[in-house]
Scaffold this motif. Sequence first.
Motif, mmCIF file in Angstrom:
data_model
loop_
_atom_site.group_PDB
_atom_site.id
_atom_site.type_symbol
_atom_site.label_atom_id
_atom_site.label_comp_id
_atom_site.label_asym_id
_atom_site.label_seq_id
_atom_site.Cartn_x
_atom_site.Cartn_y
_atom_site.Cartn_z
ATOM 1 N N PHE A 87 5.805 -0.493 13.424
ATOM 2 C CA PHE A 87 6.434 -0.311 14.645
ATOM 3 C C PHE A 87 6.501 -2.018 15.229
ATOM 4 O O PHE A 87 4.884 -2.715 14.997
ATOM 5 N N ALA A 88 7.452 -2.185 15.697
ATOM 6 C CA ALA A 88 7.285 -3.634 16.480
ATOM 7 C C ALA A 88 6.771 -3.614 18.210
ATOM 8 O O ALA A 88 7.589 -2.322 18.106
ATOM 9 N N TRP A 89 5.845 -4.822 17.859
ATOM 10 C CA TRP A 89 5.799 -4.998 19.348
ATOM 11 C C TRP A 89 6.332 -4.960 20.386
ATOM 12 O O TRP A 89 6.488 -4.482 21.104
ATOM 13 N N PRO A 90 7.858 -5.629 20.199
ATOM 14 C CA PRO A 90 8.504 -6.325 21.381
ATOM 15 C C PRO A 90 9.888 -4.874 21.960
ATOM 16 O O PRO A 90 9.919 -4.888 22.777
ATOM 17 N N CYS A 91 10.063 -4.758 20.737
ATOM 18 C CA CYS A 91 10.589 -3.628 21.132
ATOM 19 C C CYS A 91 10.766 -2.141 20.770
ATOM 20 O O CYS A 91 11.271 -0.810 21.369
ATOM 21 N N GLY A 92 9.050 -1.505 19.784
ATOM 22 C CA GLY A 92 8.229 -0.837 20.039
ATOM 23 C C GLY A 92 9.598 0.372 18.513
ATOM 24 O O GLY A 92 8.716 1.460 18.606
ATOM 25 N N CYS A 93 10.321 0.005 18.302
ATOM 26 C CA CYS A 93 10.884 -0.061 16.694
ATOM 27 C C CYS A 93 9.712 0.869 15.839
ATOM 28 O O CYS A 93 9.138 0.162 15.733
ATOM 29 N N VAL A 94 9.944 1.841 15.342
ATOM 30 C CA VAL A 94 8.998 2.017 14.239
ATOM 31 C C VAL A 94 9.613 2.639 12.759
ATOM 32 O O VAL A 94 10.574 3.637 12.616
ATOM 33 N N PHE A 95 9.185 2.304 11.662
ATOM 34 C CA PHE A 95 9.416 2.157 10.170
ATOM 35 C C PHE A 95 9.196 1.980 9.561
ATOM 36 O O PHE A 95 7.598 1.963 10.252
ATOM 37 N N SER A 96 9.225 2.691 8.521
ATOM 38 C CA SER A 96 7.856 2.392 7.121
ATOM 39 C C SER A 96 7.568 0.842 7.136
ATOM 40 O O SER A 96 8.813 0.357 7.005
ATOM 41 N N ALA A 97 6.818 0.330 6.784
ATOM 42 C CA ALA A 97 6.808 -0.566 5.301
ATOM 43 C C ALA A 97 7.363 -1.099 4.556
ATOM 44 O O ALA A 97 7.840 -2.336 4.346
ATOM 45 N N LEU A 98 8.146 0.148 3.880
ATOM 46 C CA LEU A 98 9.164 0.018 2.222
ATOM 47 C C LEU A 98 10.187 -0.395 2.664
ATOM 48 O O LEU A 98 10.747 -1.475 2.345
ATOM 49 N N ALA A 99 10.907 0.261 4.084
ATOM 50 C CA ALA A 99 11.974 -0.088 5.187
ATOM 51 C C ALA A 99 11.991 -1.723 5.582
ATOM 52 O O ALA A 99 13.359 -2.741 5.074
ATOM 53 N N ARG A 100 11.065 -2.416 5.889
ATOM 54 C CA ARG A 100 10.517 -3.626 5.992
ATOM 55 C C ARG A 100 10.496 -4.793 5.173
ATOM 56 O O ARG A 100 11.614 -5.856 5.137
ATOM 57 N N LYS A 101 10.021 -4.300 3.979
ATOM 58 C CA LYS A 101 10.269 -5.428 2.602
ATOM 59 C C LYS A 101 10.690 -5.403 2.212
ATOM 60 O O LYS A 101 11.473 -7.115 1.856
ATOM 61 N N GLU A 102 12.153 -4.522 2.568
ATOM 62 C CA GLU A 102 12.952 -4.690 1.795
ATOM 63 C C GLU A 102 14.189 -5.720 1.802
ATOM 64 O O GLU A 102 15.131 -5.964 1.714
ATOM 65 N N MET A 103 13.780 -5.197 3.702
ATOM 66 C CA MET A 103 15.371 -5.768 4.423
ATOM 67 C C MET A 103 14.693 -7.184 4.501
ATOM 68 O O MET A 103 15.439 -7.861 6.316
ATOM 69 N N ARG A 104 13.726 -7.391 4.888
ATOM 70 C CA ARG A 104 13.109 -8.480 5.463
ATOM 71 C C ARG A 104 13.892 -9.886 4.945
ATOM 72 O O ARG A 104 14.153 -10.525 3.603
ATOM 73 N N ASP A 105 13.861 -11.427 5.891
ATOM 74 C CA ASP A 105 14.335 -12.395 5.036
ATOM 75 C C ASP A 105 13.142 -13.486 4.250
ATOM 76 O O ASP A 105 12.177 -13.200 4.632
ATOM 77 N N ALA A 106 13.046 -13.220 3.068
ATOM 78 C CA ALA A 106 11.634 -14.104 2.348
ATOM 79 C C ALA A 106 11.832 -15.197 2.850
ATOM 80 O O ALA A 106 12.995 -16.074 2.804
ATOM 81 N N GLY A 107 10.834 -15.582 3.026
ATOM 82 C CA GLY A 107 9.962 -16.854 3.432
ATOM 83 C C GLY A 107 10.307 -16.686 4.724
ATOM 84 O O GLY A 107 9.769 -18.307 5.409
ATOM 85 N N SER A 108 10.967 -16.661 5.763
ATOM 86 C CA SER A 108 11.183 -16.302 7.256
ATOM 87 C C SER A 108 9.673 -15.785 8.551
ATOM 88 O O SER A 108 9.707 -14.745 7.704
ATOM 89 N N SER A 109 9.335 -16.202 9.497
ATOM 90 C CA SER A 109 8.558 -16.077 9.717
ATOM 91 C C SER A 109 9.479 -15.161 10.567
ATOM 92 O O SER A 109 8.430 -14.852 11.373
ATOM 93 N N VAL A 110 10.416 -15.140 11.537
ATOM 94 C CA VAL A 110 10.960 -15.239 11.831
ATOM 95 C C VAL A 110 11.692 -13.708 11.769
ATOM 96 O O VAL A 110 13.296 -14.380 11.107
ATOM 97 N N ALA A 111 11.562 -12.591 12.113
ATOM 98 C CA ALA A 111 13.051 -11.552 11.631
ATOM 99 C C ALA A 111 13.711 -10.456 12.286
ATOM 100 O O ALA A 111 12.976 -10.734 13.310
ATOM 101 N N GLU A 112 14.265 -10.617 11.811
ATOM 102 C CA GLU A 112 15.124 -9.183 13.269
ATOM 103 C C GLU A 112 14.517 -7.281 12.917
ATOM 104 O O GLU A 112 13.889 -7.381 11.464
ATOM 105 N N CYS A 113 13.918 -7.240 13.894
ATOM 106 C CA CYS A 113 14.201 -5.297 13.074
ATOM 107 C C CYS A 113 15.087 -4.914 12.786
ATOM 108 O O CYS A 113 16.155 -4.535 12.874
ATOM 109 N N VAL A 114 14.447 -4.090 11.437
ATOM 110 C CA VAL A 114 15.346 -2.809 10.696
ATOM 111 C C VAL A 114 15.902 -2.188 11.337
ATOM 112 O O VAL A 114 16.925 -1.329 10.552
ATOM 113 N N VAL A 115 15.608 -2.146 13.133
ATOM 114 C CA VAL A 115 16.642 -0.588 13.084
ATOM 115 C C VAL A 115 17.124 -1.067 14.438
ATOM 116 O O VAL A 115 18.007 -1.085 14.223
ATOM 117 N N CYS A 116 16.786 -2.144 15.480
ATOM 118 C CA CYS A 116 17.740 -2.070 16.197
ATOM 119 C C CYS A 116 18.403 -3.794 16.656
ATOM 120 O O CYS A 116 19.464 -4.161 17.047
#
Length: 266
Positions: A156-185
Motif C-alpha cells: 500500500f502507498a502511505w500517502p494515499c492508502g491505496c492497496v494493490f498487488s506488487a505485480l501491478a506496481r512492477k508492471e506499471m511503474r516507470d523504470a529508473g524513476s524514484s518517484v512514481a504515481e500511485c497505480v490506483v489513484c
Amino acid sequence: MGNDGGSIPRRNEMVREKKKDEKIDRKAQIIAMFFSCTLSKQPLQQPIVGDGLGRLYNREAVLEYLLDNSKFGDGNAICAHIKGLKDIKTLRLQPNPSLANNTCPNNGSLASRSDEKEGLGRSRQLPSLPFAEQQAAQFVCPITMKEMNGNLPFEFAWPCGCVFSALARKEMRDAGSSVAECVVCGESVDSADIVPINSQDPDVLAALRHRMDQRTKKKKSEKKSRSKNKHKRRNSSDDPADRGTEDTRDGSLVGKKVKLTKECKA
C-alpha cells in the motif's frame, strides 16, 4: 525387556532419539494475517488501517489500544510503535466482486456441503483444503483483480492508502524513476513510501523501521519550521514600523501619518 527370546525390541526402545522441534507452518501463518486483525485477532472489518511495518488492523481495535494499552495482553509487544493516529493509515481496499453473489456460508467456506444428489439429507465432508482456498478473500487488487489472500505479495502507498498487488506496481511503474504515481489513484508517491503488507523478511522489516524513523523526523522538522515561520510573522506584525499604516481603534496612527504628509507638501 528384550534380548530374552520372548520379544524383539524396537529401535526407539534401544536408542534415544532427539525430539524434533515443532515447526510452525509459516505459509499458513502469513495467510491468516491477511484475514485477521494483528492486534485483536478478530476478522478484518472496514475501516482497516495499516502501520509502517505493513501490518493490518481493525481501526476500532487500534483506537481501543490507544485509549487503554492494557486492553490487549500483547498489545505493547505488537504495536508499541503506534503512539497516535499519525502512525497508522486508513487503507483504501477494493472489495472482492465474487463475494457479492456468494451464497456459501462462513464467508465462502467450502468445508462442507449437502449432498443434494443423494437426497438423503446427509452432509458430505469435502477433502481438507488449504486455508486460503477455504476462505474467500475480502479484497482484491483493483488492477490485476488478484485476491489478497496471502499467496501473492501486496503493498500500500502511505500517502494515499491505496492497496494493490506488487505485480501491478512492477508492471506499471516507470523504470529508473524514484518517484512514481500511485497505480490506483494517480497521486505522486515516492518509492520509499511503498509499504509491503505482512512481510516476514528481516531485511525488509529493518528497512521499514528506518523509513518510519525518517518519516517521524521529517514531520518534526516540518512542524518546527512552521512554528518558526509563524513566530516570525507574529514578530513582524508587532513591529511599529510595519503597523504605521494599520488602522487602530482611535485611528491615531493613520491620522498622524496623514498630517505629516500634508505638512511635507506645504
